[in-house]
Design an enzyme around this catalytic site. Structure first.
Site, PDB file in Angstrom:
ATOM      1  N   LYS A  62      36.826  38.851  53.698  1.00 39.09           N
ATOM      2  CA  LYS A  62      36.851  40.315  53.616  1.00 39.09           C
ATOM      3  C   LYS A  62      37.571  40.935  54.811  1.00 39.09           C
ATOM      4  O   LYS A  62      38.186  41.999  54.677  1.00 39.09           O
ATOM      5  CB  LYS A  62      35.423  40.850  53.480  1.00 39.09           C
ATOM      6  CG  LYS A  62      34.738  40.465  52.147  1.00 39.09           C
ATOM      7  CD  LYS A  62      35.492  40.983  50.930  1.00 39.09           C
ATOM      8  CE  LYS A  62      34.716  40.804  49.629  1.00 39.09           C
ATOM      9  NZ  LYS A  62      35.461  41.269  48.446  1.00 39.09           N
ATOM     10  N   VAL A 122      41.805  35.037  39.169  1.00 38.82           N
ATOM     11  CA  VAL A 122      42.689  35.597  40.202  1.00 38.82           C
ATOM     12  C   VAL A 122      43.325  34.537  41.101  1.00 38.82           C
ATOM     13  O   VAL A 122      44.226  34.847  41.872  1.00 38.82           O
ATOM     14  CB  VAL A 122      41.961  36.652  41.080  1.00 38.82           C
ATOM     15  CG1 VAL A 122      41.551  37.859  40.251  1.00 38.82           C
ATOM     16  CG2 VAL A 122      40.767  36.042  41.831  1.00 38.82           C
ATOM     17  N   THR A 154      24.415  45.375  41.894  1.00 34.83           N
ATOM     18  CA  THR A 154      25.195  44.615  40.894  1.00 34.83           C
ATOM     19  C   THR A 154      24.609  43.207  40.828  1.00 34.83           C
ATOM     20  O   THR A 154      23.805  42.822  41.696  1.00 34.83           O
ATOM     21  CB  THR A 154      26.677  44.484  41.318  1.00 34.83           C
ATOM     22  OG1 THR A 154      26.756  43.571  42.418  1.00 34.83           O
ATOM     23  CG2 THR A 154      27.293  45.811  41.697  1.00 34.83           C
ATOM     24  N   MET A 211      30.375  46.301  39.657  1.00 38.45           N
ATOM     25  CA  MET A 211      31.195  47.458  40.025  1.00 38.45           C
ATOM     26  C   MET A 211      32.457  47.562  39.187  1.00 38.45           C
ATOM     27  O   MET A 211      32.889  48.662  38.829  1.00 38.45           O
ATOM     28  CB  MET A 211      31.586  47.359  41.500  1.00 38.45           C
ATOM     29  CG  MET A 211      30.586  48.008  42.414  1.00 38.45           C
ATOM     30  SD  MET A 211      31.147  47.937  44.113  1.00 38.45           S
ATOM     31  CE  MET A 211      30.244  46.513  44.690  1.00 38.45           C
ATOM     32  N   TYR A 233      32.639  34.451  53.356  1.00 36.79           N
ATOM     33  CA  TYR A 233      32.776  35.789  52.752  1.00 36.79           C
ATOM     34  C   TYR A 233      33.303  36.776  53.799  1.00 36.79           C
ATOM     35  O   TYR A 233      34.246  37.540  53.538  1.00 36.79           O
ATOM     36  CB  TYR A 233      31.403  36.219  52.234  1.00 36.79           C
ATOM     37  CG  TYR A 233      31.389  37.511  51.437  1.00 36.79           C
ATOM     38  CD1 TYR A 233      31.828  37.544  50.119  1.00 36.79           C
ATOM     39  CD2 TYR A 233      30.897  38.690  51.994  1.00 36.79           C
ATOM     40  CE1 TYR A 233      31.786  38.719  49.373  1.00 36.79           C
ATOM     41  CE2 TYR A 233      30.850  39.863  51.259  1.00 36.79           C
ATOM     42  CZ  TYR A 233      31.296  39.873  49.949  1.00 36.79           C
ATOM     43  OH  TYR A 233      31.255  41.040  49.219  1.00 36.79           O
ATOM     44  N   ARG A 286      31.689  42.998  34.668  1.00 37.04           N
ATOM     45  CA  ARG A 286      30.317  43.421  34.989  1.00 37.04           C
ATOM     46  C   ARG A 286      30.319  44.085  36.375  1.00 37.04           C
ATOM     47  O   ARG A 286      31.358  44.207  37.021  1.00 37.04           O
ATOM     48  CB  ARG A 286      29.379  42.210  34.972  1.00 37.04           C
ATOM     49  CG  ARG A 286      29.638  41.270  36.130  1.00 37.04           C
ATOM     50  CD  ARG A 286      28.700  40.089  36.153  1.00 37.04           C
ATOM     51  NE  ARG A 286      28.737  39.459  37.463  1.00 37.04           N
ATOM     52  CZ  ARG A 286      28.217  38.273  37.753  1.00 37.04           C
ATOM     53  NH1 ARG A 286      27.617  37.584  36.810  1.00 37.04           N
ATOM     54  NH2 ARG A 286      28.287  37.787  38.972  1.00 37.04           N
TER      55      ARG A 286
HETATM   56  P1  NAD Z   1      29.726  40.888  40.487  1.00 33.12           P
HETATM   57  O1  NAD Z   1      29.417  39.474  40.792  1.00 33.12           O
HETATM   58  O2  NAD Z   1      28.867  41.638  39.553  1.00 33.12           O
HETATM   59  O3  NAD Z   1      31.223  41.038  39.948  1.00 33.12           O
HETATM   60  C1  NAD Z   1      32.282  40.245  40.436  1.00 33.12           C
HETATM   61  C2  NAD Z   1      33.160  39.892  39.273  1.00 33.12           C
HETATM   62  O4  NAD Z   1      34.226  39.050  39.751  1.00 33.12           O
HETATM   63  C3  NAD Z   1      32.407  39.085  38.192  1.00 33.12           C
HETATM   64  O5  NAD Z   1      32.571  39.688  36.928  1.00 33.12           O
HETATM   65  C4  NAD Z   1      33.044  37.724  38.267  1.00 33.12           C
HETATM   66  O6  NAD Z   1      33.103  37.036  37.025  1.00 33.12           O
HETATM   67  C5  NAD Z   1      34.446  38.054  38.785  1.00 33.12           C
HETATM   68  N1  NAD Z   1      35.098  36.865  39.327  1.00 33.12           N
HETATM   69  C6  NAD Z   1      34.553  35.874  40.070  1.00 33.12           C
HETATM   70  N2  NAD Z   1      35.467  34.917  40.278  1.00 33.12           N
HETATM   71  C7  NAD Z   1      36.608  35.313  39.681  1.00 33.12           C
HETATM   72  C8  NAD Z   1      37.900  34.762  39.549  1.00 33.12           C
HETATM   73  N3  NAD Z   1      38.217  33.565  40.076  1.00 33.12           N
HETATM   74  N4  NAD Z   1      38.843  35.456  38.877  1.00 33.12           N
HETATM   75  C9  NAD Z   1      38.546  36.642  38.314  1.00 33.12           C
HETATM   76  N5  NAD Z   1      37.330  37.230  38.381  1.00 33.12           N
HETATM   77  C10 NAD Z   1      36.386  36.555  39.065  1.00 33.12           C
HETATM   78  O7  NAD Z   1      29.786  41.600  41.912  1.00 33.12           O
HETATM   79  P2  NAD Z   1      30.146  43.083  42.376  1.00 33.12           P
HETATM   80  O8  NAD Z   1      29.110  43.447  43.340  1.00 33.12           O
HETATM   81  O9  NAD Z   1      30.445  43.977  41.247  1.00 33.12           O
HETATM   82  O10 NAD Z   1      31.463  42.767  43.224  1.00 33.12           O
HETATM   83  C11 NAD Z   1      32.695  43.455  43.071  1.00 33.12           C
HETATM   84  C12 NAD Z   1      33.426  43.408  44.404  1.00 33.12           C
HETATM   85  O11 NAD Z   1      32.692  44.176  45.364  1.00 33.12           O
HETATM   86  C13 NAD Z   1      33.558  42.013  45.010  1.00 33.12           C
HETATM   87  O12 NAD Z   1      34.833  41.883  45.615  1.00 33.12           O
HETATM   88  C14 NAD Z   1      32.461  41.981  46.061  1.00 33.12           C
HETATM   89  O13 NAD Z   1      32.757  41.068  47.103  1.00 33.12           O
HETATM   90  C15 NAD Z   1      32.502  43.409  46.540  1.00 33.12           C
HETATM   91  N6  NAD Z   1      31.293  43.867  47.220  1.00 33.12           N
HETATM   92  C16 NAD Z   1      30.066  43.858  46.608  1.00 33.12           C
HETATM   93  C17 NAD Z   1      28.954  44.354  47.285  1.00 33.12           C
HETATM   94  C18 NAD Z   1      27.578  44.439  46.646  1.00 33.12           C
HETATM   95  O14 NAD Z   1      26.615  44.713  47.366  1.00 33.12           O
HETATM   96  N7  NAD Z   1      27.426  44.257  45.362  1.00 33.12           N
HETATM   97  C19 NAD Z   1      29.087  44.836  48.590  1.00 33.12           C
HETATM   98  C20 NAD Z   1      30.335  44.823  49.190  1.00 33.12           C
HETATM   99  C21 NAD Z   1      31.442  44.346  48.496  1.00 33.12           C
END
Ligand code: NAD
Length: 250
Positions: free
Chosen positions: A157, A62, A188, A19, A153, A17
């Protein structure tokens, strides 16, 4: 994109789901073969079913080294050696340094930081078998500055930055580029509970869309052939600085 990634094999984490799912769509639209992984099996399988034969889904927590090894074996038997790894999976736990539990601290570090290390540790041999390729790790603007109530977090990061630079130094001679992306607020499920005001002070004063991050990912995988160990920010200018009120009377 200038360079073709037609037929390239990409393994991506957290792909069910948000990104990750958008990255899968962008990659296959450009001809890649994608091993999409996550712990959300229903969503992951539904995505693979929707997108056809160029995408296969397999479960990969992971934090689990054996699941990484199994995922690599599955990728190789399905499509061949992995050329590109996208370490996208992540979680966020809110809580001040005083309030956050040690368990939540550890879980955040295990997924967001150790998960990235384990990914590179287990997938690099496959990328070498492919004859080289690239890795894109996913940090955040929380890897550039601090955020109150996000200590675990933020620490995770920032950690990915150092790991990315170290990996770039080690793997450059092997023909493997390693780069980092720093998304700002992106629409997201991860930030679904936060206010739209989050982006109000940015030069581009809106929440970003996942495909805006996918565009950077595709650039790094296909076209950034002279960039490694570096950091690419997609944040609407969030960490550029701040506008001060004008003071006319001193
Ligand atoms: P999201 O929560 O929609 O997606 C994250 C995905 O990681 C989920 O599908 C979840 O099931 C999976 N996940 C969680 N724990 C896991 C594990 N132990 N093993 C495998 N998969 C696992 O969030 P997103 O916003 O799409 O996040 C994607 C990346 O972008 C992340 O690393 C997040 O920290 C980073 N990020 C997001 C934002 C934002 O604003 N959305 C901003 C900066 C960075």
């Amino acid at each position: 994109m200038q360079n073709s990634i037609e037929g390239h094999v990409v393994l991506i984490t957290g792909a069910a789901r948000g990104m990750g799912a958008e990255h899968v769509r962008g990659l296959i639209a450009h001809g890649a073969k994608v091993v999409a992984t996550d712990v959300l099996d229903d969503e992951g399988r539904a995505l693979a079913d929707e997108l056809g034969d160029a995408v296969v889904y397999t479960r990969l927590d992971v934090t689990d080294e054996q699941q990484w090894r199994d995922a690599v074996a599955f990728a190789e038997s399905t499509f061949g050696p992995v050329q590109h790894l996208v370490n996208n999976a992540g979680i966020v736990m809110f809580g001040s340094i005083e309030e956050l539990s040690p368990e939540d601290w550890q879980r955040t570090l295990d997924i967001n930081l150790t998960g990235v290390w384990l990914g590179m540790h287990t997938v690099v041999p496959s990328i070498k078998r492919a004859g080289g390729g690239s890795i894109v790790n996913v940090s955040s603007t929380a890897g550039i500055q601090g955020y109150g109530n996000l200590g675990a977090y933020v620490a995770s990061k920032w950690g990915i930055r150092g790991l990315t630079k170290t990996a770039a130094l080690e793997l450059g001679p092997e023909g493997i580029r390693v780069n980092l992306i720093h998304p700002g607020p992106i629409r997201t499920p991860m930030i679904a509970g936060l206010s739209e005001d989050l982006a109000a002070a940015q030069p581009i004063a809106r929440i970003g869309e996942p495909e805006e991050v996918t565009a950077m990912l595709l650039f790094l995988i296909a076209d950034a052939t002279y960039s490694t160990g570096h950091e690419f920010i997609i944040d609407g200018g969030a960490v550029v600085g701040q506008v001060l009120d004008t003071i006319n009377e001193q």
